[in-house]
Design an enzyme around this catalytic site. Structure first.
Site, PDB file in Angstrom:
ATOM      1  N   ARG A 179       1.074  -0.952  -0.105  1.00 53.30           N
ATOM      2  CA  ARG A 179      -0.142   0.145  -0.317  1.00 53.30           C
ATOM      3  C   ARG A 179       0.917   1.526  -0.342  1.00 53.30           C
ATOM      4  O   ARG A 179       1.767   0.746  -0.090  1.00 53.30           O
ATOM      5  CB  ARG A 179      -0.867  -0.012   1.520  1.00 53.30           C
ATOM      6  CG  ARG A 179      -2.218  -0.719   1.277  1.00 53.30           C
ATOM      7  CD  ARG A 179      -2.856  -0.678   0.051  1.00 53.30           C
ATOM      8  NE  ARG A 179      -4.152  -1.348  -0.026  1.00 53.30           N
ATOM      9  CZ  ARG A 179      -4.204  -2.467  -0.505  1.00 53.30           C
ATOM     10  NH1 ARG A 179      -3.206  -3.065  -1.844  1.00 53.30           N
ATOM     11  NH2 ARG A 179      -5.760  -3.284  -0.803  1.00 53.30           N
ATOM     12  N   ASP A 205       3.836   0.112  -7.403  1.00 55.40           N
ATOM     13  CA  ASP A 205       2.452   0.051  -7.821  1.00 55.40           C
ATOM     14  C   ASP A 205       1.666   0.925  -6.743  1.00 55.40           C
ATOM     15  O   ASP A 205       0.374   1.160  -7.750  1.00 55.40           O
ATOM     16  CB  ASP A 205       2.415  -1.607  -7.851  1.00 55.40           C
ATOM     17  CG  ASP A 205       1.109  -1.927  -8.628  1.00 55.40           C
ATOM     18  OD1 ASP A 205       0.418  -1.013  -9.918  1.00 55.40           O
ATOM     19  OD2 ASP A 205       0.215  -2.975  -8.246  1.00 55.40           O
ATOM     20  N   HIS A 243      -1.944   1.376  -9.357  1.00 52.54           N
ATOM     21  CA  HIS A 243      -2.479   0.142  -8.805  1.00 52.54           C
ATOM     22  C   HIS A 243      -2.746  -1.784  -9.676  1.00 52.54           C
ATOM     23  O   HIS A 243      -3.910  -1.669  -9.652  1.00 52.54           O
ATOM     24  CB  HIS A 243      -2.880   0.166  -7.995  1.00 52.54           C
ATOM     25  CG  HIS A 243      -3.513  -0.515  -6.400  1.00 52.54           C
ATOM     26  ND1 HIS A 243      -4.077  -0.007  -5.378  1.00 52.54           N
ATOM     27  CD2 HIS A 243      -3.229  -1.486  -6.611  1.00 52.54           C
ATOM     28  CE1 HIS A 243      -4.320  -0.602  -4.482  1.00 52.54           C
ATOM     29  NE2 HIS A 243      -3.649  -2.038  -4.999  1.00 52.54           N
TER      30      HIS A 243
END
Length: 333
Positions: free
Chosen positions: A248, A272, A296
């Site tokens: 995250r 990402d 993401h």
């Protein structure tokens, strides 16, 4: 249930998938249309209006579920299903207090995210962002400074550190073995017995930073690891090291990451996940040639997204019937 339960889906899910077919048979559906809305994620005010009076919420995109959202939905809300493994967008304690069941999607996206982690590691190590820019800008073929033009780092023979050897971290480790790495280090809250299958060595976080040529973050998020990768952490890493994050965005202090990459304190990074998402187009990280940023895409394979939607639908339909969820969040098991 005499009347069809009301369901809100905050982003389009596969029209040809099992999930939408199940929903259409059993629920009254309202689904955000990102094409009409003009943005991928439903605006907050529209989300709050849309969930009013619903019995279930399907989070195809990780919208924040807090007191405000739960109040907006109302006391009849029975279940929330999120198409994610990460749960940092959900106030699980408040959901439990209000007797709202919550389901998530472990396992079904593990392979997709592991493959994405390897792809991002390779792309960052071998300088694909710079290479693609040179192709687009006409540099390729017009200059070749020397035989080391756009040469990158090898994974073979390297020491790789994985932060979080859970489901995803373990699958990343299994794939890395095929590259002929020299050592595999990992850190986390506990030693993992299955780490022996990948010759993993359990070490402290600081030791992993100091020794690793590649650091790949795969851990889950909790209050204790927000901005785990900060200025102090970057100072402990090799200046030749590469950082990859598929966890995250909140795991990294992005201002400190920019400084470390800009000054050469850290060789390169592939991320990402960011804070916020989407990352503003004028964000400083996007100006750096040695920082590869993806939108993401970890679970973005066709099979994985169908499986996530289907499991979320099964979670929601079970919750509406008062049955146990196939995949309840850990705090509600």
């Amino acid at each position: 249930m005499s009347a069809r339960p009301k369901l809100y889906i905050n982003q389009g899910i596969p029209e040809d998938g099992e999930a939408i077919k199940l929903y259409r048979k059993q629920c009254e559906i309202t689904m955000y249309d990102e094409k009409k809305g003009g943005v991928v994620s439903v605006p907050r005010e529209e989300f709050l209006r849309s969930v009013k009076g619903v019995d279930a919420i399907h989070l195809a995109y990780p919208a924040k579920i807090d007191n405000e959202a739960l109040d907006a939905a109302g006391p009849q809300l029975k279940v929330i299903g999120t198409m994610s493994v990460g749960l940092d967008h959900l106030d699980l304690a408040e959901c439990s207090r209000r007797n709202v069941k919550v389901g998530y999607t472990p396992d079904v996206l593990t392979d997709a995210v592991a493959e994405a982690a390897i792809a991002l590691t390779l792309a960052t190590a071998r300088r694909h962002k710079e290479g693609m820019a040179d192709v687009k800008n006409g540099v390729w073929g017009s200059t070749w400074s020397n035989s080391l033009y756009l040469c990158g780092k090898d994974i073979k023979g390297s020491t790789v550190g994985i932060v979080g050897l859970g489901r995803i971290g373990f699958e990343v480790a299994k794939r890395l073995k095929a590259f002929g790495i020299n050592r595999l280090l990992y850190c986390g809250r506990t030693h993992k017995d299955y780490a022996s299958e990948v010759d993993g060595e359990f070490v402290a976080f600081d030791d992993l930073l100091r020794q690793s040529d590649f650091v790949i973050a795969c851990c889950s998020i909790n209050p204790s690891n927000h901005k785990l990768f900060n200025a102090e952490a970057f100072k402990k890493m090799k200046s030749s090291a590469i950082l990859v994050n598929v966890s995250r965005g909140i795991l990294i202090d992005q201002d400190a990451l920019y400084d470390a990459l800009k000054t050469g304190e850290l060789h390169a990074a592939g991320i990402d996940v960011t804070t916020p998402e989407p990352l503003p187009v004028d964000h400083p990280l996007l100006t750096l040639p040695n920082c590869t940023v993806l939108p993401h895409l970890g679970s973005a394979s066709i099979n994985a997204r169908h499986a996530m939607a289907n499991l979320t639908a099964r979670n929601i339909l079970a919750g509406l019937k008062g049955d146990p969820l196939p995949a309840p969040v850990p705090s509600q098991k």
